[in-house]
Design a protein around this motif. Sequence first.
Motif, PDB file in Angstrom:
ATOM      1  N   ILE A  91       0.832  -1.201   0.000  1.00 16.92           N
ATOM      2  CA  ILE A  91       0.000   0.000   0.000  1.00 16.92           C
ATOM      3  C   ILE A  91       0.865   1.248   0.000  1.00 16.92           C
ATOM      4  CG2 ILE A  91      -1.595   1.325   1.424  1.00 16.92           C
ATOM      5  CD1 ILE A  91      -3.346  -0.834   1.445  1.00 16.92           C
ATOM      6  N   ALA A  92       1.887   1.259   0.866  1.00 16.98           N
ATOM      7  CA  ALA A  92       2.764   2.426   0.903  1.00 16.98           C
ATOM      8  C   ALA A  92       3.456   2.614  -0.442  1.00 16.98           C
ATOM      9  CB  ALA A  92       3.798   2.265   2.020  1.00 16.98           C
TER      10      ALA A  92
ATOM     11  N   SER B  45     -15.274   9.120   2.536  1.00 12.74           N
ATOM     12  CA  SER B  45     -15.701   7.884   1.867  1.00 12.74           C
ATOM     13  C   SER B  45     -14.480   7.139   1.330  1.00 12.74           C
ATOM     14  CB  SER B  45     -16.677   8.194   0.730  1.00 12.74           C
ATOM     15  OG  SER B  45     -16.022   8.791  -0.364  1.00 12.74           O
ATOM     16  N   TYR B  46     -13.442   7.900   0.943  1.00 16.93           N
ATOM     17  CA  TYR B  46     -12.217   7.284   0.460  1.00 16.93           C
ATOM     18  C   TYR B  46     -11.464   6.608   1.607  1.00 16.93           C
ATOM     19  CZ  TYR B  46      -7.983   6.751  -2.304  1.00 16.93           C
ATOM     20  OH  TYR B  46      -6.926   6.227  -2.979  1.00 16.93           O
ATOM     21  N   ASP B  47     -11.544   7.241   2.776  1.00 18.52           N
ATOM     22  CA  ASP B  47     -10.861   6.693   3.942  1.00 18.52           C
ATOM     23  C   ASP B  47     -11.430   5.329   4.350  1.00 18.52           C
ATOM     24  OD1 ASP B  47      -9.015   6.660   5.968  1.00 18.52           O
ATOM     25  OD2 ASP B  47     -10.299   7.714   7.395  1.00 18.52           O
ATOM     26  N   LEU B  48     -12.732   5.155   4.118  1.00 17.07           N
ATOM     27  CA  LEU B  48     -13.337   3.859   4.443  1.00 17.07           C
ATOM     28  C   LEU B  48     -12.624   2.749   3.663  1.00 17.07           C
ATOM     29  CD1 LEU B  48     -15.690   2.448   5.999  1.00 17.07           C
ATOM     30  CD2 LEU B  48     -16.997   2.595   3.895  1.00 17.07           C
ATOM     31  N   LEU B  49     -12.258   3.042   2.418  1.00 18.14           N
ATOM     32  CA  LEU B  49     -11.534   2.055   1.616  1.00 18.14           C
ATOM     33  C   LEU B  49     -10.076   1.948   2.047  1.00 18.14           C
ATOM     34  CD1 LEU B  49     -12.618   2.699  -2.077  1.00 18.14           C
ATOM     35  CD2 LEU B  49     -13.340   0.867  -0.575  1.00 18.14           C
ATOM     36  N   LEU B  50      -9.397   3.099   2.044  1.00 14.68           N
ATOM     37  CA  LEU B  50      -7.952   3.083   2.261  1.00 14.68           C
ATOM     38  C   LEU B  50      -7.615   2.800   3.723  1.00 14.68           C
ATOM     39  CD1 LEU B  50      -5.116   3.591   1.134  1.00 14.68           C
ATOM     40  CD2 LEU B  50      -5.422   5.992   1.654  1.00 14.68           C
ATOM     41  N   GLY B  51      -8.253   3.516   4.626  1.00 12.19           N
ATOM     42  CA  GLY B  51      -7.868   3.453   6.024  1.00 12.19           C
ATOM     43  C   GLY B  51      -8.485   2.291   6.773  1.00 12.19           C
ATOM     44  N   TYR B  52      -9.693   1.892   6.369  1.00 14.60           N
ATOM     45  CA  TYR B  52     -10.365   0.844   7.143  1.00 14.60           C
ATOM     46  C   TYR B  52     -10.296  -0.525   6.486  1.00 14.60           C
ATOM     47  CZ  TYR B  52     -12.009   4.233  10.472  1.00 14.60           C
ATOM     48  OH  TYR B  52     -12.045   5.180  11.446  1.00 14.60           O
ATOM     49  N   THR B  53     -10.348  -0.553   5.144  1.00 10.14           N
ATOM     50  CA  THR B  53     -10.330  -1.850   4.469  1.00 10.14           C
ATOM     51  C   THR B  53      -8.947  -2.161   3.921  1.00 10.14           C
ATOM     52  OG1 THR B  53     -12.525  -1.178   3.750  1.00 10.14           O
ATOM     53  CG2 THR B  53     -11.736  -3.285   2.950  1.00 10.14           C
ATOM     54  N   GLY B  54      -8.121  -1.126   3.784  1.00  9.94           N
ATOM     55  CA  GLY B  54      -6.763  -1.340   3.299  1.00  9.94           C
ATOM     56  C   GLY B  54      -6.692  -1.646   1.816  1.00  9.94           C
ATOM     57  N   ILE B  55      -7.592  -1.047   1.011  1.00 14.39           N
ATOM     58  CA  ILE B  55      -7.452  -1.186  -0.439  1.00 14.39           C
ATOM     59  C   ILE B  55      -7.350   0.199  -1.061  1.00 14.39           C
ATOM     60  CG2 ILE B  55      -8.408  -3.462  -0.949  1.00 14.39           C
ATOM     61  CD1 ILE B  55     -11.100  -2.359  -1.073  1.00 14.39           C
ATOM     62  N   VAL B  56      -6.501   0.286  -2.092  1.00 10.78           N
ATOM     63  CA  VAL B  56      -6.214   1.585  -2.699  1.00 10.78           C
ATOM     64  C   VAL B  56      -6.969   1.717  -4.008  1.00 10.78           C
ATOM     65  CG1 VAL B  56      -4.421   3.171  -3.433  1.00 10.78           C
ATOM     66  CG2 VAL B  56      -3.911   1.400  -1.760  1.00 10.78           C
ATOM     67  N   SER B  57      -7.911   2.674  -4.044  1.00  4.80           N
ATOM     68  CA  SER B  57      -8.632   2.952  -5.279  1.00  4.80           C
ATOM     69  C   SER B  57      -8.008   4.165  -5.943  1.00  4.80           C
ATOM     70  CB  SER B  57     -10.099   3.231  -4.967  1.00  4.80           C
ATOM     71  OG  SER B  57     -10.693   3.926  -6.044  1.00  4.80           O
ATOM     72  N   SER B 115      -6.301  -1.295  -7.736  1.00  5.13           N
ATOM     73  CA  SER B 115      -5.811   0.050  -8.055  1.00  5.13           C
ATOM     74  C   SER B 115      -5.786   0.283  -9.561  1.00  5.13           C
ATOM     75  CB  SER B 115      -4.402   0.243  -7.496  1.00  5.13           C
ATOM     76  OG  SER B 115      -4.365  -0.121  -6.153  1.00  5.13           O
ATOM     77  N   MET B 116      -5.310  -0.702 -10.305  1.00  9.29           N
ATOM     78  CA  MET B 116      -5.221  -0.548 -11.756  1.00  9.29           C
ATOM     79  C   MET B 116      -6.606  -0.474 -12.381  1.00  9.29           C
ATOM     80  SD  MET B 116      -2.155  -2.952 -13.105  1.00  9.29           S
ATOM     81  CE  MET B 116      -2.467  -4.491 -12.304  1.00  9.29           C
ATOM     82  N   ILE B 117      -7.490  -1.346 -11.922  1.00  9.41           N
ATOM     83  CA  ILE B 117      -8.790  -1.474 -12.577  1.00  9.41           C
ATOM     84  C   ILE B 117      -9.677  -0.275 -12.271  1.00  9.41           C
ATOM     85  CG2 ILE B 117     -10.896  -2.886 -12.577  1.00  9.41           C
ATOM     86  CD1 ILE B 117      -8.837  -5.278 -12.332  1.00  9.41           C
ATOM     87  N   THR B 118      -9.602   0.229 -11.024  1.00 12.60           N
ATOM     88  CA  THR B 118     -10.380   1.430 -10.724  1.00 12.60           C
ATOM     89  C   THR B 118      -9.904   2.591 -11.588  1.00 12.60           C
ATOM     90  OG1 THR B 118      -8.883   1.707  -8.857  1.00 12.60           O
ATOM     91  CG2 THR B 118     -11.086   0.916  -8.365  1.00 12.60           C
ATOM     92  N   LEU B 119      -8.583   2.686 -11.768  1.00 12.32           N
ATOM     93  CA  LEU B 119      -8.036   3.747 -12.619  1.00 12.32           C
ATOM     94  C   LEU B 119      -8.576   3.629 -14.037  1.00 12.32           C
ATOM     95  CD1 LEU B 119      -5.840   6.050 -12.696  1.00 12.32           C
ATOM     96  CD2 LEU B 119      -4.277   4.330 -13.551  1.00 12.32           C
TER      97      LEU B 119
END
Lengths: 286, 333
Positions: A91-92, B45-57, B115-119
Motif C-alpha cells: 500500500i505504501a 468515503s475514500y478513507d473507508l476504503l484506504l484506512g479501514y479496508t486497506g485497499i487503494v482505489s 488500483s489498476m482497474i479502478t483507474l
Amino acid sequence: MSLTLNLLLNGAALGMLIFLLAAGLSLIFGLMGVLNFAHGAIFIWGAYTGWTVYGWTGSFGLGLLAGAAAGWLLGWLLERWFVRPFYGDHIAQILLTLGLMIVLTELLKAVWGPNLQNFDKPALLQGAVTILHDPFPVYKLFLIGVGTVLAIAVHLLLTRTRYGIIIRAGVQDPVMVQALGINVRRVFSAVFAFGAALAALGGVLFGPSFGSLFPELGMQNQLLAFIVVVIGGIGSFLGAFAGSLLIGLAQTLMGYYWPEAALAVNVALMALVLILKPEGLFGARR
Amino acid sequence: MQKIGNARIGLAILLAVLALLPLVSSRTLLATLIQIFIVAVYAMSYDLLLGYTGIVSFGHALFFGTGAYAVAILSAKTDRPELIFAGVLVGVVIAAAVSVVIGMLSLRVRAVYFSMITLAFAELFFIIAEKWNGVTGGNDGMSFSIPEWMRDRTVLYYTALVFLVVMYLFLRRVADSPLGRTLQAIRENENRAASLGYDVLRFKVVSIVISGVVASLAGAMFGIFQRFVNTSVLSLDKTVEALLATIIGGTGTLIGPVVGAGVIRFAQDALSDLATVHPIFERWLILFGIVYIVIVMFFPKGIVGTLRDKWTGGRKGGVRHAADGSERNPDVL
C-alpha cells in the motif's frame, strides 16, 4: 496494400511501444511485488529528454541514448530512495509511486511547459516504402523492427544468461535466492533501473510516431500498459508481449472504425480476461 | 483518555462556531466552507476504503462524478429542477452497481489489481463523458437549475454542514460496527480473517459499495452547489483530491480526511495569493505532492493520527501493513 495489412502493421507498431512500457512494469511487479505507478512518468521524462538532446545534437540515436539514460537514472533514484524502504508494504509503495507520478508530471510542466511540443521524425526515417503497391511509413517499420529486436534480446537475457536465471528465480522465491548467496537487492535495483530505461526508450520512440509530446501522455500510456499487464498476466514477459500486440491492434482497429470507443474496447478486453482467466493469459496460477 | 474527552469538547465547540458562522461571515468564506464540507465527505468515503479496508482505489472520482452528472442530467434534460432529488437517487444506484462490478472483477485477484482497474474504469467514464456530447455537454460541461429555495447561500451552507455531520456519524457508525471491525481485521491480516471464516471478498465489496454511494452523494451535493458540471468531476485530479486529503489528514481516522480537506483548501488559497509574488506557486500541486510523499514516508498516520498518538500514546490507524497479507521477511528484503 490492403487496409487489413495496413491496420495490422500500424497495430504492431503501437503494440511495440506499449510493450516497452509494459515489459518493465510487469518484470518489476513479478520480481519485487512493486506496482510502479510512476512508470508513465519515467516514460514521458525519457521522451522529453530524448527530444531535447535530439534537438541539440540533431542525432536521433543520441536522443534515444539520452532518454534511456534518463530513465535508468530515474529508475535507480526511485528504487533507492522511495521503493526500497517499503518492500513488503504494497500500500505504501502504491501510494508513494502515485505521489511521485504527480510530482514528476508537475515538474515536467515546470521544465518544458504544459503545452504541445512537436516531435519530428529523423530525416533517415521519414517518408514511406512501398509494400504491395501502397506506401507505408518507414518509421512504423523501424518501430516494429526495434521492438522485435529488443523483445528477443530481453527474452534471451532472461532465459539464456546467469542474470536471467537469477531474475526468474527471484520472481519465484526471493528468499531462497538470497539463501543461495546471491545479493537479491542488487538484482532488484538493476531490474528496476533496466525496466525504467526500457520505458524511457519507449517514450523517445513514441514521440515521432505520435508527432508531438505533452505531459499527460505519461498517464495515458501507463493506463494502456496496466491493461496489458492485467491481460498478459503479471510477471510474465511473454504475456506482456502478447498483451501489447493485442491492445495495439485493438487500439488501431478501433481508432480507424470508431475512435471514441478505443479505450472502452480495451477495458472490455481486460474485464473479459478477468472474468475468464483472472491470472491473465500467460500468468501463473497462484 | 482525558485528552480524547478534550478533543470531543473541542469538536463540539468547532461545530457550534460553524453553525453560527453565517450570521457574521462573508459570502466568500461561506462558499469556501461549503466546498470544504463536500470534499470532506468525499475524502471520508475514500478513507473507508484506504484506512479501514486497506485497499487503494485510484478511480474514486468515478463515483463522485456519477453523482454530479446524475443530478445535472436529470435537471437539465427535463427542465424540472425538482428532479435533482431523483438525480441523487439515480447517482446512488449507478454508483452502487458500478462498485459491485469493479469489486467482483478485481478483488478475486491480487489487491493491486484493484488500483489498476479502478483507474481504468474512471478513465473510461471520463472519456465517455467527454465524447457523449448530446447527454453530458462534453468538454464544455452543462449548467442546470436547482429549486428556487435552495439557491440561497445560507441554506446551501447549512445543508452542506448537516450533510457533513450526518455522513460523519453514519461512517463512524459503520466503522465501529461489527462490519467495520471485520474490515479492519481484513486490513491488518487478510489471510487470518479468511481463515476465521469471514467471506473477505463479500466484506470488501460491501465496503466499496458504501464508499462509492457516499462519494456519489458528495458529488451530487457538489453539482447542486455549483449548478454546473464538466468532465473535471470525473478526472484523475478529482481522485487525487480525495487521496491527498485522506493521506495528509490521516488514514483510518475519518476525522483526518475532514481536517485534510480544510488544510488543503486553505493552503491552496494562500498559495494562489502567493502566485503573484513568484510563479513557482502556480504549480501548487508540486508542493502538495511533496508534502504527500513526505507524509507517506515518515508520518504514515497523517496529521490527526500523529497528533492522536502523541496525546494518547496509542496506536490507531496508519497505512503500514501488507495489503495482501504477504509479509515478506524483512531481513531479506
